[in-house]
Design a protein around this motif. Structure first.
Motif, mmCIF file in Angstrom:
data_model
loop_
_atom_site.group_PDB
_atom_site.id
_atom_site.type_symbol
_atom_site.label_atom_id
_atom_site.label_comp_id
_atom_site.label_asym_id
_atom_site.label_seq_id
_atom_site.Cartn_x
_atom_site.Cartn_y
_atom_site.Cartn_z
ATOM 1 N N GLN A 111 2.057 6.524 17.476
ATOM 2 C CA GLN A 111 2.890 6.701 16.282
ATOM 3 C C GLN A 111 2.259 7.704 15.323
ATOM 4 O OE1 GLN A 111 4.822 3.008 14.542
ATOM 5 N NE2 GLN A 111 3.237 2.112 15.792
ATOM 6 N N GLN A 151 -0.382 3.504 11.041
ATOM 7 C CA GLN A 151 0.926 4.039 10.627
ATOM 8 C C GLN A 151 0.822 4.832 9.326
ATOM 9 O OE1 GLN A 151 3.103 0.341 10.505
ATOM 10 N NE2 GLN A 151 3.881 0.668 12.562
ATOM 11 N N ARG A 153 -1.591 4.703 7.035
ATOM 12 C CA ARG A 153 -2.475 4.145 6.022
ATOM 13 C C ARG A 153 -3.934 4.350 6.409
ATOM 14 N NH1 ARG A 153 0.373 0.583 2.882
ATOM 15 N NH2 ARG A 153 -1.450 0.697 1.543
ATOM 16 N N LEU A 168 -5.492 -5.235 12.045
ATOM 17 C CA LEU A 168 -5.322 -3.848 12.471
ATOM 18 C C LEU A 168 -5.489 -3.763 13.986
ATOM 19 C CD1 LEU A 168 -4.962 -0.872 11.952
ATOM 20 C CD2 LEU A 168 -7.382 -0.712 11.393
ATOM 21 N N ASP B 336 -9.844 -7.261 18.234
ATOM 22 C CA ASP B 336 -9.291 -6.748 16.980
ATOM 23 C C ASP B 336 -8.233 -7.653 16.364
ATOM 24 O OD1 ASP B 336 -7.947 -6.038 19.297
ATOM 25 O OD2 ASP B 336 -6.843 -4.429 18.326
ATOM 26 N N VAL B 337 -7.530 -8.467 17.182
ATOM 27 C CA VAL B 337 -6.429 -9.264 16.639
ATOM 28 C C VAL B 337 -6.529 -10.762 16.918
ATOM 29 C CG1 VAL B 337 -4.711 -7.413 16.560
ATOM 30 C CG2 VAL B 337 -5.059 -8.670 18.683
ATOM 31 N N LYS B 479 4.813 -1.792 8.973
ATOM 32 C CA LYS B 479 5.571 -0.910 8.096
ATOM 33 C C LYS B 479 7.072 -1.205 8.125
ATOM 34 C CE LYS B 479 5.128 3.903 6.769
ATOM 35 N NZ LYS B 479 4.557 5.184 7.165
#
Lengths: 180, 523
Positions: A111, A151, A153, A168, B336-337, B479
């Motif tokens: 992206q 995205q 940021r 993230l 990471d998640v 987003k």
């Protein structure tokens, strides 16, 4: 009890402060990387006479995948350790370059605005067509890539993102024939 | 050579001769003319004529450049020298060209002017941003019997939230505000008094939900000590509480956020209970160590988001009772998640002047464990859950019901008359997002939860299964996320404790429900 908790937290902070910065690539992939690589000078050398192993970071401008090759146009950003490790927007237009990667990369990682770091070899300038737009860029042939799905940021904005908590998402991909 | 060939050859030669003559005239003459203009003074230089013709145009930009041919002489000069145009015509042409150059220069100046103005606009420098956190339209149906004037079916705007944020500098990396523009209800604080006192009157209606300031005191300490956050925001208690309303996987909130209805009773199981408040006023420190261990340590008002601190700017008296609580969370990341977290809250609570249901007077604590698992080998699959337990003080009350103190005599202290209680809740949620095939962008979701208002009494357990299906029109979290969600809830409530009359037909937490919600989000 309170003092032991305080001591524990202080210890973590000290250990963290003294610990080396975490790496996003396998260590053998970053062997022989030119740490004094001058990105601006490289961009001026259109003949590409020097081929070097480099580590660069930036922000994805656009990308295209076709025939097992992924082409990513990247706006170069400096790689910093603070406030978060990775490419950080310094508010300047440092110039673009193109990453060419042989393999598959997930669409969400490509992206626009995502942060990316690459380990690879510099190649001569070449006319690259991405999304029907042709332009000449300096090329980095990627061995490994690391993506931060920001995205647009900053990496440091996560995980306490806007109106909530958002982890993230990151991803590291290496070419199948990548050699240190 | 045949006759036709001979004629053709002659014609070709004639044609070539003509072309050569014309080209000699057109191409070579200007060169000669140029030599003449520089070498012979009797031939006036065209540029000199132009200067004599009028004053130099006044411009503030770069000096205008007159277009000329590659040989250094313009077409009109050539035509003038050949006598094709008159001097007046030549002057008109030159004046027209100079006007064009001046006009172009003026436009460039205007653009430069606008550029310098727009470059400093806050919105282009990340100082001010805004977005749509969530706009949600909800249809709901609850099977419970409802009183006259209410309906089992309803349309509503669940959320209409705008968010504003910006970065002022590296040391002030974030300011943030969130407004809830849907019709907000008036909230009664809990007045002091006993059971005979009148109920509290509405005191607060707020669409101001979040506002915080981040301070990063030392850049080189980040991310180990990332920043200090102060203001009102989602509290770092588990997963659900901290997840934005625009990114949630189910429509209803889990019971840990709010469950039950009506007034409390002496079992401690009745009435509305808000086990964990979503928002509060706080100051805390946040950071991450070794890229694996994230921590939060802070202190909060412990009285929900309605209780804004200072009412009087002169006396400094707070607008609501604000007992304090400290909290800490440690979150250990596997990758990471995926993570596991441990949260602790310790402090006091008060039943008078409270904006939180189910809080008594006295010691207050919460302990929680939460996890999230999102395997790399199955990216569409996510599973997470939370387990919480904690104590509420004696004589817990519901917001608006008079209460004053910890005694269990409702005629004296109001409230519920319940002793302090130990509460417990947990939930687990799993979902799978299809990223290809005919079910692409569909996401089935399942959740199960339990809430035990008082672990020492029976017949008070709340349970709920939620089966849902989500379709994403746009799914680029965090987003963008536009989606439609359908949830069916299988609800069960055992009662309000032993010996307490209970009618399950009118209890919405004991009757099934389904919801359909559209959502837009763009930031």
């Amino acid at each position: 009890m309170k003092s032991s908790v305080s001591l524990l937290i202080l210890s973590w902070v000290l250990v963290g402060a003294c610990a080396p910065t975490h790496k996003v690539f396998p260590s053998k992939m970053t062997d022989n990387v030119d740490h004094n690589f001058d990105f601006s000078r490289w961009r001026m050398m259109t003949d590409g006479s020097e081929s070097k192993k480099v580590q660069l970071g930036g922000r994805i401008v656009s990308s295209q995948a076709s025939g097992g090759t992924v082409t990513i146009v990247v706006g170069q950003l400096p790689i910093v350790n603070h406030p978060a490790y990775g490419p950080k927007d310094n508010g300047k237009n440092n110039g673009d370059f193109v990453i060419v990667f042989q393999g598959h990369i997930d669409e969400s990682d490509l992206q626009s605005g995502n942060r990316v770091m690459v380990v690879g070899t510099t190649r001569p300038w070449k006319v690259v067509t991405v999304n029907d737009y042709s332009r000449s860029f300096p090329i980095v042939e990627a061995q490994c890539l690391h993506f931060w799905n920001t995205q647009g940021r900053e990496i440091a904005d996560f995980p306490f993102y806007e109106a909530g908590y958002v982890s993230l998402r990151q991803e590291t991909v290496c070419a199948k024939n990548a050699t240190p | 050579m045949s006759g036709w060939d001979g004629m053709s050859c002659a014609a070709n030669m004639m044609l070539m001769a003509v072309v050569l003559a014309i080209s000699t005239t057109v191409v070579h003459k200007p060169a000669l003319a140029q030599e003449a203009s520089t070498g012979q003074k009797q031939v006036p230089a065209p540029t000199l004529l132009a200067q004599q013709a009028g004053p130099e145009p006044q411009t503030q930009g770069p000096s205008p450049t007159i277009q000329s041919s590659p040989g250094g002489i313009s077409l009109e000069d050539l035509l003038l020298q050949k006598g094709t145009i008159t001097k007046e015509e030549w002057l008109r042409i030159r004046a027209g060209e100079e006007y064009k150059v001046v006009e172009q220069s003026r436009r460039l100046d205007n653009l430069e002017d606008w550029k310098s103005k727009t470059e400093v606009l806050p919105i282009l420098r990340d100082k001010v941003n805004f977005g749509l956190n969530a706009l949600q339209f909800l249809y709901g149906h609850v099977n419970a019997n409802v009183p006259e004037g209410k309906s089992q079916d309803s349309f509503s705007v669940r959320r209409a939230e705008m968010v504003f944020w910006g970065k002022l500098s590296d040391y002030l990396p974030r300011w943030h505000m969130l407004m809830e523009f849907q019709s907000t209800g008036l909230t009664s604080s809990t007045p002091t008094g006993n059971g005979s006192a009148t109920v509290g009157s509405p005191s607060v209606a707020t669409f101001f939900r979040e506002a915080y300031i981040d301070v990063r005191p030392v850049q080189s300490w980040a991310p180990n000590l990332n920043f200090i956050r102060m203001g009102i925001f989602r509290m770092p208690f588990g997963i659900f509480t901290e997840t934005s309303g625009g990114l949630r996987d189910i429509i209803s909130s889990p019971y840990l956020n709010g469950v039950g209805s009506g007034k409390g009773n002496p079992t401690g199981s009745g009435g509305a209970i808000e086990f964990l408040q979503e928002r509060d006023y706080f100051v805390d420190v946040r950071g991450k160590i070794l890229n694996r261990l994230e921590y939060v340590v802070g202190i909060m008002n412990n009285n929900n988001f309605q209780a804004n601190g200072i009412v009087s700017n002169t006396s400094g008296i707070g607008g609501a009772n604000q007992p304090k609580a400290v909290y800490t969370r440690l979150r250990l990341f596997g990758d990471d998640v995926s993570f596991i977290s441990f949260t602790m809250i310790q402090g006091t609570s008060n039943n008078a002047g409270t904006f939180i249901n189910g809080r008594g007077k006295g010691h207050f604590d919460r302990y929680g464990v939460d996890f999230r698992f999102n395997p790399k080998f199955l990216p569409g699959f996510t599973m997470y859950g939370e387990y919480w337990q904690g104590h509420d003080g004696a004589n817990a009350t519901t917001v608006g019901t008079p209460a004053n103190g910890a005694c269990l005599d409702t005629a004296v202290c109001g409230g519920s008359g319940a002793p302090g209680m130990h509460r417990q809740t947990w939930y687990v949620l799993a979902k799978y997002l299809f990223t290809e095939g005919p079910l692409e962008n569909f996401e089935p979701v399942y959740m199960y939860e339990e809430f035990d208002p008082n672990t020492r009494v029976s017949n008070d357990l709340y349970t709920r299964h939620i089966a849902g299906l989500t379709y994403y029109f746009e799914n680029f979290p965090p987003k963008m996320q536009s989606k439609i969600q359908f949830n069916y809830e299988f609800r069960h409530h055992a009662g309000n404790g032993p010996g307490i009359n209970y009618d399950s037909k009118t209890d919405p937490f004991a009757n099934n429900a389904f919801f359909l919600q559209w959502q837009l989000r763009f930031m």
